[in-house]
Design an enzyme around this catalytic site. Structure first.
Site, short mmCIF file in Angstrom:
data_model
loop_
_atom_site.label_atom_id
_atom_site.label_comp_id
_atom_site.label_asym_id
_atom_site.label_seq_id
_atom_site.Cartn_x
_atom_site.Cartn_y
_atom_site.Cartn_z
CG ASN A 32 3.32 6.60 -10.41
OD1 ASN A 32 2.11 6.57 -10.34
ND2 ASN A 32 3.98 7.74 -10.49
CG HIS A 34 1.21 5.51 -3.77
ND1 HIS A 34 1.05 4.67 -2.69
CD2 HIS A 34 0.74 4.82 -4.84
CE1 HIS A 34 0.50 3.54 -3.07
NE2 HIS A 34 0.31 3.59 -4.38
CG HIS A 37 4.47 1.99 -3.57
ND1 HIS A 37 3.84 2.92 -4.36
CD2 HIS A 37 4.20 0.79 -4.13
CE1 HIS A 37 3.23 2.31 -5.36
NE2 HIS A 37 3.42 1.03 -5.24
CD GLN A 61 2.00 -7.31 -12.67
OE1 GLN A 61 3.04 -7.78 -12.24
NE2 GLN A 61 1.17 -6.64 -11.89
CD GLN A 155 -0.08 -8.06 -6.26
OE1 GLN A 155 -0.14 -7.89 -7.47
NE2 GLN A 155 0.50 -7.17 -5.46
CB SER A 187 -4.21 3.19 -6.58
OG SER A 187 -3.97 2.63 -7.86
NE ARG A 189 -3.49 0.19 -13.60
CZ ARG A 189 -2.95 -0.99 -13.27
NH1 ARG A 189 -3.06 -1.45 -12.05
NH2 ARG A 189 -2.28 -1.69 -14.18
O1 PAF Z 1 1.54 -4.91 -6.77
C1 PAF Z 1 2.39 -4.67 -7.67
O2 PAF Z 1 2.92 -3.56 -7.79
C2 PAF Z 1 2.78 -5.77 -8.64
O3 PAF Z 1 1.71 -6.58 -8.96
C3 PAF Z 1 3.99 -6.61 -8.14
C4 PAF Z 1 3.66 -7.37 -6.87
C5 PAF Z 1 5.19 -5.70 -7.90
C6 PAF Z 1 4.38 -7.64 -9.20
O4 PAF Z 1 4.71 -7.04 -10.40
#
Ligand code: PAF
Length: 283
Positions: A32, A34, A37, A61, A155, A187, A189
């Site tokens: 998804n 954006h 990324h 996760q 993270q 994001s 989301r």
């Molecule tokens: O940030 C994310 O999109 C996820 O947490 C990751 C690092 C790809 C791990 O699944």
């Protein structure tokens, strides 16, 4: 751009590149995609001649009742965006491919301490799922460098610590958060927000800035945290946390600590927004 889903094909392409002495950059994602990324991909391409992107919505996760099922899956559009961004390889493993013995039987990677606070306290098991999948992906892709967004600040620290503790030969690079013109951090989301919620959402970033400005003026942290939470509530957001921490390890700041980070997480309808702002305290 090549797209690969199975492990032997991935391993043979990676072996070919490594055999030719080519450095590999890696951008793990859940898809998804954006502009945030795509900025990571751009950075990856600057850092190495080969750039691998993975798309895998990692069930490990997501907690019970979270949005694993609803998480947007937009593979065709993502692949096209990555092709245009100049990625060399898109790796799209399946759940069965990455967790062949099932999720419950999967060996896990845990970064204690850092994983249990803030987002980890609200989402038990989340960072074990992240660290486990990123460790597996690193072993498969064997990158020299991996690129992550600073929006997910906790993270990023968990992954840095995991990489260091497990002696993985991967350099971890963080990239600044990409924002909408009104400040809202991009994001996947954000798509959950209704039009009214979208109007209220930038308040999270504004409040982080207000707290950062207060820190620069030397205001007490506890006062800034409580007035920030009240400001979020007044805008219709339900804060999960709004806190000032030491930037290096998310510990409560001691009086001499200068490199700090203001972190916030708040619910707005179905979306749990997170954001942060790094700040240098000089007084
Ligand atoms: O940030 C994310 O999109 C996820 O947490 C990751 C690092 C790809 C791990 O699944």
């Amino acid at each position: 751009m090549e797209q690969i889903s199975d492990t032997p094909a991935l391993r043979s392409r990676i072996a070919e590149w490594r055999g030719a002495g080519e450095r590999i950059a890696f951008v793990p994602t859940m898809g998804n995609l954006h502009a945030g990324h795509l900025r990571l991909v751009q950075r990856g391409r600057e850092l190495a001649p080969r750039c691998v992107v993975s798309i895998f919505v990692n069930p490990l996760q997501f907690g019970e009742g979270e949005d694993f099922g609803a998480y947007p899956r937009t593979l065709a559009a993502d692949a096209e965006a990555l092709r245009q961004a100049g990625a060399d390889l898109l790796y799209t493993p399946t759940v069965e491919g990455l967790y062949p013995r099932g999720q419950a039987a999967q060996t896990r990677v845990e970064v204690p301490g850092l994983s249990d606070i803030l987002c980890g306290a609200s989402r038990p098991g989340h960072f074990v799922g992240v660290a486990t999948v990123v460790c597996k992906l690193f072993n498969l892709v064997q990158p020299d460098v991996a690129v992550f967004g600073e929006k997910d600040y906790q993270q990023l620290l968990v992954i840095r610590r995991m990489t260091e503790d497990l002696c993985l030969p991967v350099e971890i690079v963080g990239v600044e958060t990409v924002r909408e013109p009104d400040g809202l951090a991009l994001s996947s989301r954000n798509g959950y927000l209704t039009a009214d919620e979208r109007r209220a959402a930038p308040r999270l970033y504004q409040v982080l800035r207000e707290v950062a400005e207060g820190l620069e003026r030397g205001a007490p942290i506890s006062q800034l945290e409580s007035s920030g939470k009240a400001a979020l509530e007044a805008a219709g957001l339900a804060p999960d946390y709004l806190t000032v921490r030491r930037a290096s390890d998310l510990a409560t700041p001691a009086s001499g600590d200068e490199a700090l980070v203001v972190l916030g997480a708040a619910w707005l309808g179905k979306a749990r927004l997170i954001d942060n702002l790094q700040v240098r305290r000089t007084c």
